[in-house]
Write a protein that holds these residues in place. Structure first.
Motif, PDB file in Angstrom:
ATOM      1  N   UNK A  51       0.873  -1.168   0.000  1.00 60.53           N
ATOM      2  CA  UNK A  51       0.000   0.000   0.000  1.00 60.53           C
ATOM      3  C   UNK A  51       0.912   1.219   0.000  1.00 60.53           C
ATOM      4  N   UNK A  52       0.579   2.200  -0.829  1.00 61.99           N
ATOM      5  CA  UNK A  52       1.434   3.381  -0.967  1.00 61.99           C
ATOM      6  C   UNK A  52       0.598   4.637  -0.811  1.00 61.99           C
ATOM      7  N   UNK A  53       1.145   5.571  -0.027  1.00 57.75           N
ATOM      8  CA  UNK A  53       0.506   6.884   0.122  1.00 57.75           C
ATOM      9  C   UNK A  53       1.600   7.929   0.234  1.00 57.75           C
ATOM     10  N   UNK A  54       1.476   8.968  -0.558  1.00 62.44           N
ATOM     11  CA  UNK A  54       2.435  10.071  -0.556  1.00 62.44           C
ATOM     12  C   UNK A  54       3.875   9.578  -0.698  1.00 62.44           C
ATOM     13  N   UNK A  55       4.088   8.563  -1.516  1.00 64.32           N
ATOM     14  CA  UNK A  55       5.421   8.046  -1.779  1.00 64.32           C
ATOM     15  C   UNK A  55       5.952   7.095  -0.722  1.00 64.32           C
ATOM     16  N   UNK A  56       5.222   6.881   0.362  1.00 60.23           N
ATOM     17  CA  UNK A  56       5.645   5.944   1.410  1.00 60.23           C
ATOM     18  C   UNK A  56       4.875   4.644   1.230  1.00 60.23           C
ATOM     19  N   UNK A  57       5.611   3.542   1.410  1.00 59.52           N
ATOM     20  CA  UNK A  57       5.031   2.236   1.149  1.00 59.52           C
ATOM     21  C   UNK A  57       5.050   1.374   2.405  1.00 59.52           C
ATOM     22  N   UNK A  58       3.955   0.657   2.637  1.00 59.29           N
ATOM     23  CA  UNK A  58       3.920  -0.352   3.690  1.00 59.29           C
ATOM     24  C   UNK A  58       3.742  -1.701   3.009  1.00 59.29           C
ATOM     25  N   UNK A  59       4.419  -2.706   3.576  1.00 61.78           N
ATOM     26  CA  UNK A  59       4.440  -4.043   2.996  1.00 61.78           C
ATOM     27  C   UNK A  59       3.810  -5.030   3.978  1.00 61.78           C
ATOM     28  N   UNK A  60       2.948  -5.904   3.438  1.00 63.37           N
ATOM     29  CA  UNK A  60       2.274  -6.916   4.245  1.00 63.37           C
ATOM     30  C   UNK A  60       2.414  -8.276   3.558  1.00 63.37           C
ATOM     31  N   UNK A  61       2.572  -9.305   4.349  1.00 61.08           N
ATOM     32  CA  UNK A  61       2.488 -10.653   3.788  1.00 61.08           C
ATOM     33  C   UNK A  61       1.039 -11.106   3.902  1.00 61.08           C
ATOM     34  N   UNK A  62       0.620 -11.927   2.974  1.00 57.50           N
ATOM     35  CA  UNK A  62      -0.720 -12.488   3.011  1.00 57.50           C
ATOM     36  C   UNK A  62      -0.640 -13.951   2.602  1.00 57.50           C
ATOM     37  N   UNK A  63      -1.288 -14.793   3.397  1.00 55.84           N
ATOM     38  CA  UNK A  63      -1.269 -16.237   3.126  1.00 55.84           C
ATOM     39  C   UNK A  63      -2.652 -16.663   2.658  1.00 55.84           C
ATOM     40  N   UNK A  64      -3.011 -16.209   1.468  1.00 54.42           N
ATOM     41  CA  UNK A  64      -4.301 -16.565   0.895  1.00 54.42           C
ATOM     42  C   UNK A  64      -5.444 -15.733   1.438  1.00 54.42           C
ATOM     43  N   UNK A  65      -6.581 -15.846   0.791  1.00 52.42           N
ATOM     44  CA  UNK A  65      -7.762 -15.106   1.188  1.00 52.42           C
ATOM     45  C   UNK A  65      -8.476 -14.569  -0.039  1.00 52.42           C
ATOM     46  N   UNK A  66      -9.300 -13.546   0.179  1.00 53.35           N
ATOM     47  CA  UNK A  66     -10.006 -12.916  -0.935  1.00 53.35           C
ATOM     48  C   UNK A  66      -9.886 -11.404  -0.817  1.00 53.35           C
ATOM     49  N   UNK A  67     -10.058 -10.739  -1.946  1.00 59.74           N
ATOM     50  CA  UNK A  67     -10.083  -9.274  -1.963  1.00 59.74           C
ATOM     51  C   UNK A  67     -11.306  -8.833  -2.751  1.00 59.74           C
ATOM     52  N   UNK A  68     -12.039  -7.914  -2.159  1.00 59.16           N
ATOM     53  CA  UNK A  68     -13.157  -7.285  -2.845  1.00 59.16           C
ATOM     54  C   UNK A  68     -12.755  -5.859  -3.165  1.00 59.16           C
ATOM     55  N   UNK A  69     -12.863  -5.487  -4.418  1.00 57.24           N
ATOM     56  CA  UNK A  69     -12.515  -4.133  -4.844  1.00 57.24           C
ATOM     57  C   UNK A  69     -13.784  -3.415  -5.274  1.00 57.24           C
ATOM     58  N   UNK A  70     -14.005  -2.262  -4.696  1.00 56.36           N
ATOM     59  CA  UNK A  70     -15.067  -1.356  -5.107  1.00 56.36           C
ATOM     60  C   UNK A  70     -14.387  -0.045  -5.495  1.00 56.36           C
ATOM     61  N   UNK A  71     -15.066   0.848  -6.201  1.00 52.84           N
ATOM     62  CA  UNK A  71     -14.397   2.082  -6.649  1.00 52.84           C
ATOM     63  C   UNK A  71     -13.735   2.900  -5.536  1.00 52.84           C
ATOM     64  N   UNK A  72     -14.248   2.793  -4.299  1.00 51.85           N
ATOM     65  CA  UNK A  72     -13.705   3.612  -3.218  1.00 51.85           C
ATOM     66  C   UNK A  72     -13.096   2.815  -2.065  1.00 51.85           C
ATOM     67  N   UNK A  73     -13.064   1.481  -2.171  1.00 53.70           N
ATOM     68  CA  UNK A  73     -12.508   0.673  -1.071  1.00 53.70           C
ATOM     69  C   UNK A  73     -12.016  -0.682  -1.578  1.00 53.70           C
ATOM     70  N   UNK A  74     -10.898  -1.112  -0.985  1.00 53.04           N
ATOM     71  CA  UNK A  74     -10.360  -2.464  -1.202  1.00 53.04           C
ATOM     72  C   UNK A  74     -10.421  -3.170   0.151  1.00 53.04           C
ATOM     73  N   UNK A  75     -11.125  -4.271   0.190  1.00 53.53           N
ATOM     74  CA  UNK A  75     -11.228  -5.043   1.422  1.00 53.53           C
ATOM     75  C   UNK A  75     -10.553  -6.388   1.219  1.00 53.53           C
ATOM     76  N   UNK A  76      -9.535  -6.648   2.032  1.00 51.16           N
ATOM     77  CA  UNK A  76      -8.816  -7.918   1.975  1.00 51.16           C
ATOM     78  C   UNK A  76      -9.198  -8.731   3.199  1.00 51.16           C
ATOM     79  N   UNK A  77      -9.738  -9.902   2.963  1.00 49.71           N
ATOM     80  CA  UNK A  77     -10.033 -10.843   4.038  1.00 49.71           C
ATOM     81  C   UNK A  77      -9.021 -11.977   3.892  1.00 49.71           C
ATOM     82  N   UNK A  78      -8.004 -11.943   4.737  1.00 47.95           N
ATOM     83  CA  UNK A  78      -6.871 -12.849   4.585  1.00 47.95           C
ATOM     84  C   UNK A  78      -6.937 -14.000   5.570  1.00 47.95           C
ATOM     85  N   UNK A  79      -6.447 -15.158   5.117  1.00 53.43           N
ATOM     86  CA  UNK A  79      -6.305 -16.282   6.039  1.00 53.43           C
ATOM     87  C   UNK A  79      -5.291 -15.912   7.114  1.00 53.43           C
TER      88      UNK A  79
END
Length: 147
Positions: A51-79
């Protein structure tokens, strides 16, 4: 313009905030999500979420799951998900060794124990790779406090 991102694991909200872009390890490959993205639902592979904001990046590991993308929100439901800065590399290394030892003992490949050890090995390798790739240089920012 930003897009809301929420990364939720089975036991907690790992990240919640407004960002410029979200990069996901989708089942069909890496995908970048910008504000006003078309709606989509995708499964996630073991991998890295950026995820990046104003040139700064945060990194996350994810071990499977689902992502729902809508025009104004990304929701990640991760295992399972965690910020790379939260990973205890020594615990991940111990878990990797335990999984390798268990698999080396000849656990039947069609058993639940084999699948569990194989998943533990994949998760440990992902966590260790993320630490090696994203912690060097010290340029990482601290985990978000907006949870």
């Amino acid at each position: 313009m930003t897009i809301r991102c929420e990364i939720v694991s089975q036991d907690r909200t790992v990240f919640a905030g407004d960002v410029d872009i979200v990069v996901l390890p989708g089942a069909a490959g890496e995908m970048g999500i910008l504000p006003k993205h078309s709606p989509i639902l995708t499964t996630l592979k073991y991998g890295i979420i950026k995820v990046r904001k104003d040139g700064k990046e945060e990194i996350f590991t994810v071990a499977g799951g689902i992502a729902e993308v809508q025009p104004d929100i990304v929701t990640v439901l991760a295992d399972a998900a965690e910020n790379v800065l939260e990973i205890d590399a020594s615990r991940a290394e111990e878990a990797r060794k335990r999984a390798e030892e268990a698999l080396a003992k000849g656990v039947p490949a069609d058993s639940d124990a084999y699948l569990m050890m194989e998943a533990a090995l994949r998760k440990s390798n992902l966590r260790l790779d993320a630490v090696r790739r994203y912690r060097k240089g010290g340029g990482m920012q601290m985990p978000s406090s907006e949870n």
